[in-house]
Design an enzyme around this catalytic site. Structure first.
Site, PDB file in Angstrom:
ATOM      1  N   HIS A 193      30.467 -37.369  55.730  1.00  0.00           N
ATOM      2  CA  HIS A 193      30.627 -36.875  57.038  1.00  0.00           C
ATOM      3  C   HIS A 193      31.587 -37.798  56.927  1.00  0.00           C
ATOM      4  O   HIS A 193      33.134 -37.843  57.105  1.00  0.00           O
ATOM      5  CB  HIS A 193      30.451 -36.290  57.947  1.00  0.00           C
ATOM      6  CG  HIS A 193      29.478 -35.739  57.793  1.00  0.00           C
ATOM      7  ND1 HIS A 193      28.455 -35.456  59.089  1.00  0.00           N
ATOM      8  CD2 HIS A 193      29.635 -34.647  57.335  1.00  0.00           C
ATOM      9  CE1 HIS A 193      27.924 -34.213  59.109  1.00  0.00           C
ATOM     10  NE2 HIS A 193      28.716 -33.507  58.123  1.00  0.00           N
ATOM     11  N   ARG A 300      40.720 -26.998  47.918  1.00  0.00           N
ATOM     12  CA  ARG A 300      39.861 -26.713  47.685  1.00  0.00           C
ATOM     13  C   ARG A 300      39.125 -25.892  48.884  1.00  0.00           C
ATOM     14  O   ARG A 300      38.648 -26.714  50.269  1.00  0.00           O
ATOM     15  CB  ARG A 300      38.487 -28.050  47.858  1.00  0.00           C
ATOM     16  CG  ARG A 300      39.345 -29.034  46.635  1.00  0.00           C
ATOM     17  CD  ARG A 300      38.404 -30.725  47.064  1.00  0.00           C
ATOM     18  NE  ARG A 300      38.407 -30.766  46.010  1.00  0.00           N
ATOM     19  CZ  ARG A 300      39.184 -32.115  45.073  1.00  0.00           C
ATOM     20  NH1 ARG A 300      40.133 -32.574  46.374  1.00  0.00           N
ATOM     21  NH2 ARG A 300      38.662 -32.649  43.718  1.00  0.00           N
ATOM     22  N   ARG A 336      41.503 -22.949  44.932  1.00  0.00           N
ATOM     23  CA  ARG A 336      40.450 -22.402  44.269  1.00  0.00           C
ATOM     24  C   ARG A 336      38.868 -21.991  44.685  1.00  0.00           C
ATOM     25  O   ARG A 336      38.809 -21.467  45.845  1.00  0.00           O
ATOM     26  CB  ARG A 336      39.826 -24.106  44.122  1.00  0.00           C
ATOM     27  CG  ARG A 336      38.893 -23.756  42.449  1.00  0.00           C
ATOM     28  CD  ARG A 336      38.417 -25.280  42.645  1.00  0.00           C
ATOM     29  NE  ARG A 336      37.773 -25.815  43.774  1.00  0.00           N
ATOM     30  CZ  ARG A 336      37.097 -27.071  43.546  1.00  0.00           C
ATOM     31  NH1 ARG A 336      37.485 -27.577  41.935  1.00  0.00           N
ATOM     32  NH2 ARG A 336      36.958 -27.789  44.482  1.00  0.00           N
ATOM     33  N   GLU A 435      36.267 -28.184  33.115  1.00  0.00           N
ATOM     34  CA  GLU A 435      36.215 -28.839  33.764  1.00  0.00           C
ATOM     35  C   GLU A 435      34.702 -29.017  33.175  1.00  0.00           C
ATOM     36  O   GLU A 435      33.388 -30.254  33.967  1.00  0.00           O
ATOM     37  CB  GLU A 435      35.661 -29.276  35.156  1.00  0.00           C
ATOM     38  CG  GLU A 435      35.387 -27.724  35.452  1.00  0.00           C
ATOM     39  CD  GLU A 435      35.153 -27.871  37.753  1.00  0.00           C
ATOM     40  OE1 GLU A 435      35.654 -29.165  38.001  1.00  0.00           O
ATOM     41  OE2 GLU A 435      34.951 -26.358  38.112  1.00  0.00           O
ATOM     42  N   ASN A 458      37.261 -34.832  37.468  1.00  0.00           N
ATOM     43  CA  ASN A 458      35.807 -35.992  37.853  1.00  0.00           C
ATOM     44  C   ASN A 458      34.463 -34.918  37.187  1.00  0.00           C
ATOM     45  O   ASN A 458      33.416 -35.308  36.754  1.00  0.00           O
ATOM     46  CB  ASN A 458      35.665 -35.327  39.446  1.00  0.00           C
ATOM     47  CG  ASN A 458      37.210 -35.570  40.204  1.00  0.00           C
ATOM     48  OD1 ASN A 458      37.687 -36.134  39.432  1.00  0.00           O
ATOM     49  ND2 ASN A 458      37.193 -35.032  41.371  1.00  0.00           N
ATOM     50  N   ASP A 459      34.832 -33.608  36.982  1.00  0.00           N
ATOM     51  CA  ASP A 459      32.981 -32.780  36.968  1.00  0.00           C
ATOM     52  C   ASP A 459      33.390 -33.207  34.960  1.00  0.00           C
ATOM     53  O   ASP A 459      32.339 -33.364  34.005  1.00  0.00           O
ATOM     54  CB  ASP A 459      33.601 -31.317  36.748  1.00  0.00           C
ATOM     55  CG  ASP A 459      32.568 -31.614  37.944  1.00  0.00           C
ATOM     56  OD1 ASP A 459      31.715 -31.531  38.967  1.00  0.00           O
ATOM     57  OD2 ASP A 459      33.219 -30.535  39.311  1.00  0.00           O
ATOM     58  N   ARG A 469      27.892 -37.761  38.957  1.00  0.00           N
ATOM     59  CA  ARG A 469      29.219 -38.321  39.847  1.00  0.00           C
ATOM     60  C   ARG A 469      29.012 -38.969  41.135  1.00  0.00           C
ATOM     61  O   ARG A 469      29.906 -39.560  41.828  1.00  0.00           O
ATOM     62  CB  ARG A 469      30.179 -37.560  40.075  1.00  0.00           C
ATOM     63  CG  ARG A 469      30.431 -35.961  40.683  1.00  0.00           C
ATOM     64  CD  ARG A 469      31.687 -35.608  40.319  1.00  0.00           C
ATOM     65  NE  ARG A 469      32.152 -34.804  41.631  1.00  0.00           N
ATOM     66  CZ  ARG A 469      33.051 -33.858  41.662  1.00  0.00           C
ATOM     67  NH1 ARG A 469      33.301 -32.780  40.948  1.00  0.00           N
ATOM     68  NH2 ARG A 469      33.930 -33.910  42.692  1.00  0.00           N
ATOM     69  N   CYS A 506      43.848 -32.196  38.092  1.00  0.00           N
ATOM     70  CA  CYS A 506      43.896 -31.599  39.228  1.00  0.00           C
ATOM     71  C   CYS A 506      42.862 -33.261  39.812  1.00  0.00           C
ATOM     72  O   CYS A 506      41.854 -32.916  40.977  1.00  0.00           O
ATOM     73  CB  CYS A 506      43.215 -30.429  39.892  1.00  0.00           C
ATOM     74  SG  CYS A 506      42.039 -29.735  39.763  1.00  0.00           S
TER      75      CYS A 506
HETATM   76  C1  PEP Z   1      37.221 -31.674  39.260  1.00  0.00           C
HETATM   77  O1  PEP Z   1      35.963 -30.967  38.411  1.00  0.00           O
HETATM   78  O2  PEP Z   1      37.380 -32.984  38.681  1.00  0.00           O
HETATM   79  C2  PEP Z   1      37.777 -30.981  40.616  1.00  0.00           C
HETATM   80  C3  PEP Z   1      39.279 -31.144  41.442  1.00  0.00           C
HETATM   81  O3  PEP Z   1      36.541 -30.230  40.976  1.00  0.00           O
HETATM   82  P1  PEP Z   1      35.971 -31.236  42.863  1.00  0.00           P
HETATM   83  O4  PEP Z   1      36.303 -32.812  42.644  1.00  0.00           O
HETATM   84  O5  PEP Z   1      35.963 -30.609  43.639  1.00  0.00           O
HETATM   85  O6  PEP Z   1      34.438 -30.561  41.716  1.00  0.00           O
HETATM   86 MG    MG Z   2      35.142 -30.304  39.523  1.00  0.00          MG
END
Ligand code: PEP
Ligand code: MG
Length: 574
Positions: A193, A300, A336, A435, A458-459, A469, A506
């Site tokens: 949080h 998101r 999304r 991703e 990120n994923d 991660r 993204c």
């Molecule tokens: C990602 O995975 O790069 C992404 C933008 O989605 P999230 O960080 O919400 O998983």
């Molecule tokens: Mg993601």
């Protein structure tokens, strides 16, 4: 003595100021026996403290500014609910009577019991809610001990750095009304949080420092580098001078960057680039517009589903999506669909347990197994498409069958609206997130079948390198510059460009100015990021000459080792 501590930076910037230790009331709880004839008075003292805290939280709830992020009211609401629970507001009275002990001690015993019960829960998200219980108990104990619940306001608060064990959302809301220089906490991860709220506070902040409250003394001079996650305690003269300079440069740079707001993002050779914002709640549109983003590249939606026990209704979702679509005034808004599971657990879905959540039933997989939840969201998004330029983005696609099922469900949602004569954009674009490595390898097929692609780095990094991660212990192995990651990104961009479909990045890589030229060199023309990064990325775009970098970019792509890439990237950015 000067020393340095490292934590997880959750909000950039440099702050220099004096430490203000936020009291940790639980550590001050004493245990004493209460004589029989005073027991009922002690029970009343407890009830009064609960009433005080209820009033305090109620007044915070009602004084929330209209533009406060929606999750803030949800957080305070959760704390009010916890306080109202018999386990906290009634059972300690029984303990006072049976144990003849003071109210603080009874409450602490009850809290320890509750926390132990939470710790047995397998579900990570629910287990973490024990922090909310502790934060509420802290407040009641402060009321019992006569500590003021509200933050004392100091005249020179601009140079005060708050050092806390943890911050409750209610505390963070109070901080919003003050102008502290920075805050740091011992606990909290990137999905806590505290981290979620830190972003909206917009001051340098670092979490997960572990022992900051033990090692830092009240009033000590400290330096916070939010970008690097570094705290320097009692800096010597040289460090202080260096960071004063860096702070001035940082502030000057922010001022300079502000001037780029209206400038179009075009490279030196005249190529246009789109810089879009990632948002989490409708209120983020204010910052998005303030930095001149040309659209929302990633909304998101899962934050609307968090901190509550029931799924949001179609109407509630529609209102949020419509608000964003309208506020962006004709600029595109990429919504999304629900990406819950793994690190983004929600209470309404808490019955599900996964042995390996990141590889389990999350995002589109979950939506396809819960078609009614998906149907509700799709209808809400489609209805919002009548009020702006809305696009649908599907997370975590891994194969064509998922895509096929998704398209059928979108068509079914459209048909249900047609049947009810509700307006929506019949030609709403549908894009897919790339991703998962399998999706990147099959990017040409996804590009052909979909209207656009968006690379979730990120994923993509997590799954390509098998690095969780959210796990601190393997964070050093999480490498955006790993050649395999770069290959998958470049391959996806090429596939989309070849198919003539727009493609964006993204993930966090899009907001890293050190990677802008490389991504531009890969052929990327759309970047979507936290609004705070947009102007810095725009400056990079403005200073890039595409024909000039192409040879070096090819050389980087041919590297087999990230160690070789680092110096080449430095040359690219020089
Ligand atoms: C990602 O995975 O790069 C992404 C933008 O989605 P999230 O960080 O919400 O998983
Ligand atoms: Mg993601």
């Amino acid at each position: 003595m000067s020393f340095t501590m490292h934590g997880v930076g959750v909000s950039s910037g440099i702050a220099i100021g004096h430490a203000h230790l936020v009291s940790h009331a639980l550590l001050e709880v004493a245990h004493y026996e209460v004589p029989d004839d005073l027991i009922e008075a002690e029970v009343i003292r407890f009830s009064q403290a609960v009433d005080t805290v209820r009033a305090e939280l109620g007044s915070i709830y009602h004084s929330l500014p209209g533009n406060a992020p929606a999750e803030m009211s949800a957080f305070v609401g959760t704390h009010l609910m916890i306080l109202a629970d018999r386990a906290l507001s009634e059972l300690p009275k029984d303990i006072i009577r049976t144990e003849s002990c003071n109210a603080e001690w009874a409450l602490k015993l009850q809290m320890d019991d509750l926390v132990a019960q939470f710790e047995e829960i397998e579900d990570d998200y629910l287990r973490e809610r024990k922090h909310d219980v502790v934060q509420v108990v802290e407040r009641v104990i402060k009321a019992l001990l006569g500590h003021p619940g509200q933050m004392a306001v100091s005249r020179q608060e601009q140079s005060i750095i708050l050092v806390a064990h943890d911050l409750s959302p209610a505390d963070a809301i109070q901080f919003k009304q003050h102008q502290f220089a920075a805050f740091i906490t011992d606990v909290g991860g990137s999905t806590s949080h505290t981290a979620i709220l830190a972003r909206s506070l917009n001051i340098p902040s670092i979490v997960a420092l572990h022992h900051a409250r033990d090692l830092i003394h009240d009033g000590e001079l400290i330096i916070i580098d939010g970008g690097q996650g570094v705290v320097i305690v009692n800096p010597d003269k040289d460090a202080l001078a260096e960071y004063r300079l860096r702070q001035e440069q940082w502030e000057l740079e922010q001022q300079k960057l502000k001037r780029l707001k209206q400038t179009r993002a075009v490279t030196l050779d005249g190529t246009s680039v789109e810089l879009l914002a990632n948002i989490e709640v409708p209120e983020d549109v204010v910052q998005t517009r303030a930095v001149g983003a040309t659209g929302v590249g990633l909304y998101r939606t899962e934050f609307l589903f968090m901190n509550r026990r029931e799924w949001p209704t179609e109407e509630e979702q529609f209102e949020s999506y419509r608000k964003v679509a309208e506020a962006m005034r004709g600029h595109s808004v990429t919504i999304r669909t629900l990406d819950i599971g793994a690190d983004k657990q929600i209470e309404a879905d808490s019955v599900r347990t996964c042995t390996n959540p990141a590889l389990g039933l999350r995002a589109i997989r979950l939506c396809l197994t819960e078609p009614h939840v998906f149907h509700t969201q799709l209808r809400a998004i489609l209805r919002a498409s009548h009020y702006g330029r809305v696009k649908i983005l599907i997370p975590m696609l891994s194969n064509q069958s998922e895509l096929h099922q998704t398209m059928l469900l979108i068509e079914r949602a459209k048909q249900s609206l047609r049947d009810e004569k509700i307006a929506f954009d019949e030609l709403i674009p549908v894009g897919g997130m790339i991703e998962i490595p399998a999706a990147a390898l099959a990017a040409d097929t996804f590009a052909r079948k979909m209207d656009f692609l968006s690379i979730g780095t990120n994923d993509l990094i997590q799954y390509t390198l098998a690095i969780d991660r959210t796990d601190d212990t393997v964070a050093h192995l999480y490498q955006p510059l790993h050649p395999a990651v770069l290959q998958l990104i470049s391959m996806t961009i090429r596939a989309a460009n070849k198919a003539g479909k727009p493609v964006a990045v993204c993930g966090e890589m899009a907001g890293d100015a050190g990677l802008t030229r490389l991504l531009l060199g890969f052929g990327l023309r759309q970047f979507s990021m936290h609004p705070a990064h947009i102007l810095a990325i725009k400056r990079q775009v403005l200073q890039t000459n595409l024909p000039r970098i192409s040879k070096l970019v090819r050389k980087i792509l041919a590297c087999s080792d990230s160690e070789q890439i680092v110096p080449l990237l430095a040359k690219l950015n020089a």
